[in-house]
Design a protein around this motif. Structure first.
Motif, short mmCIF file in Angstrom:
data_model
loop_
_atom_site.label_atom_id
_atom_site.label_comp_id
_atom_site.label_asym_id
_atom_site.label_seq_id
_atom_site.Cartn_x
_atom_site.Cartn_y
_atom_site.Cartn_z
N ASN A 160 0.86 -1.18 0.00
CA ASN A 160 0.00 0.00 0.00
C ASN A 160 0.90 1.23 0.00
O ASN A 160 1.32 1.73 1.04
CB ASN A 160 -0.91 -0.01 1.23
CG ASN A 160 -1.96 1.09 1.17
OD1 ASN A 160 -1.73 2.17 0.62
ND2 ASN A 160 -3.13 0.84 1.73
N ASP A 209 -0.31 4.42 1.95
CA ASP A 209 -0.29 4.25 3.39
C ASP A 209 1.14 4.29 3.93
O ASP A 209 1.42 4.95 4.93
CB ASP A 209 -0.96 2.92 3.78
CG ASP A 209 -1.10 2.77 5.28
OD1 ASP A 209 -1.65 3.69 5.93
OD2 ASP A 209 -0.66 1.73 5.82
N LYS A 218 3.09 6.99 6.47
CA LYS A 218 3.70 6.52 7.72
C LYS A 218 5.19 6.82 7.81
O LYS A 218 5.74 6.97 8.91
CB LYS A 218 3.49 5.01 7.86
CG LYS A 218 2.06 4.61 8.15
CD LYS A 218 1.93 3.09 8.24
CE LYS A 218 0.51 2.66 8.55
NZ LYS A 218 0.37 1.17 8.57
#
Length: 414
Positions: free
Chosen positions: A225, A228, A232
């Motif tokens: 992903n 994502d 992060k």
């Protein structure tokens, strides 16, 4: 990338394309006619059955293997701009100052050696050079909680899971422990970028480096992903050596800093806005070589107009470059990446520079154009708006930025 790139320069017509290639690139052109702000700025122009490059520079690769390499128009002082290798070298040097790659490191000594590469291979080599430096300093690691059914006791036993998993096998232990490893978002994104680039690259040196990096990151999973993991990943104190590499990851995986271009027939696209690159290149060298003024970019902002009654937006002014004495604007400089023609200066540019002069109290405002065989230091143009504001049109030689800064300052009498 199996075919030799077709090279074209800004605003030149694309020739030598077959019917299918023309159809693919026409589709791409019609899908990408506006920039992120909604302004009409086509990446390719389709008109009267012909395709023309605009002032985005870089590389477009179609799914069928057509590779289009768009180069900037750079005049080397002899009326010719057909030196492809030298043009690439100058462009990469200009790109190194662009805000979109403000952390990426450019190996100046290696740029000349790479000028025979196509544009994508150059960008990949710059990325790999940064990545090799990163691996030499070591991958960032962190503690990660792991649950496993092991033949030995490690960490602490998770009794509910242990009983379910090992009721018939007392030789194993279902445990949880902290593992110090490199499986973190930034490293997964790097591995994903390596995987994305491997099938696209044909230059032997790049292929070898990508293969070596693939082996190095083999124990780290790819990102499943990207968005994502990008959210992060954070560059903390222990990861300062990641900054340059992650800038390239942003370009290759997300188009970070670029206008996003898309097309159903396009496999890969990496295009850079020359107007913005020229602005940043000029500003960078004013900061580097001009010490008599405080050089500010996109500042100071001032309000051009604001609503008197009720709600409404403020219209602000934001000059490209301002030369200040302490905090007081002395000269306003606006860059234009286009061939200068004293009979074809846009009225909107005239109005804008006049407004800058009045609002900022500057008696001298400047339009800076790239120099060419017909527009050099001796051919600068001056206009008078009124008794308070004069406009200078001055050349900037991208191959000699140091001299250009000095010449511009000399032509602006205080």
């Amino acid at each position: 990338m199996t075919t030799k790139p077709q090279i074209v320069r800004e605003f030149e017509e694309l020739t030598g394309l077959d019917k299918d290639e023309t159809a693919d690139l026409k589709d791409f052109a019609l899908q990408n006619q506006r920039d992120a702000q909604g302004k009409f700025r086509p990446v390719l122009e389709w008109r009267n059955g012909k395709l023309k490059a605009q002032n985005y520079v870089g590389i477009i690769q179609t799914r069928k293997g057509t590779v289009l390499e768009i180069l900037p128009k750079v005049d080397f002082g002899h009326g010719s701009d057909d030196d492809v290798e030298k043009t690439k070298q100058v462009f990469v040097q200009m790109l190194s100052t662009w805000r979109g790659v403000n952390h990426a490191q450019f190996n100046a000594s290696g740029i000349q050696a790479m000028q025979r590469f196509n544009m994508l291979e150059i960008f990949v080599r710059l990325f790999l050079t940064n990545l090799v430096r990163l691996t030499q300093r070591g991958l960032a690691k962190h503690y990660q909680s792991v649950e496993e059914n092991l033949p030995c006791l490690k960490g602490r036993i998770l009794f509910p899971q242990h009983i379910r998993a090992n009721v018939a096998n007392r030789a194993r232990f279902y445990v949880q422990y902290d593992d110090f490893n490199a499986n973190r978002p930034a490293n997964r994104l790097i591995h994903s970028t390596i995987d994305k680039l491997q099938p696209m690259i044909r230059q032997p040196g790049n292929q070898q480096l990508l293969h070596q990096m693939k082996i190095y990151f083999n124990d780290i999973p790819i990102s499943h992903n990207h968005d994502d993991d990008w959210r992060k990943q954070k560059i903390d104190r222990a990861m300062q050596h990641y900054q340059a590499t992650m800038q390239w990851i942003g370009l290759f995986l997300f188009g970070q800093g670029l206008t996003t271009f898309s097309g159903r027939h396009i496999n890969h696209c990496l295009l850079f806005p020359m107007e913005q690159i020229f602005e940043d290149f000029v500003a960078h060298h004013f900061r580097r070589y001009e010490h008599g003024f405080n050089v500010r970019t996109q500042a100071p902002q001032k309000i051009l107009a604001q609503p008197i009654h009720g709600e409404g937006r403020n219209y602000t002014m934001q000059p490209d470059i301002t030369l200040c004495v302490e905090t007081n604007p002395k000269f306003i400089l606006d860059t234009k990446w286009k061939s200068f023609d004293k009979n074809d200066i846009k009225h909107s540019d005239m109005y804008q520079l006049f407004a800058y002069g009045k609002q900022y109290g500057c008696k001298k405002v400047v339009l800076i154009y790239p120099s060419n065989a017909n527009f050099k230091k001796e051919e600068y143009v001056e206009y008078r708006f009124d008794d308070d504001v004069n406009l200078f049109c001055l050349p900037f030689d991208v191959t000699e930025p140091n001299n250009s800064v000095k010449e511009i300052i000399e032509q602006l009498p205080c």
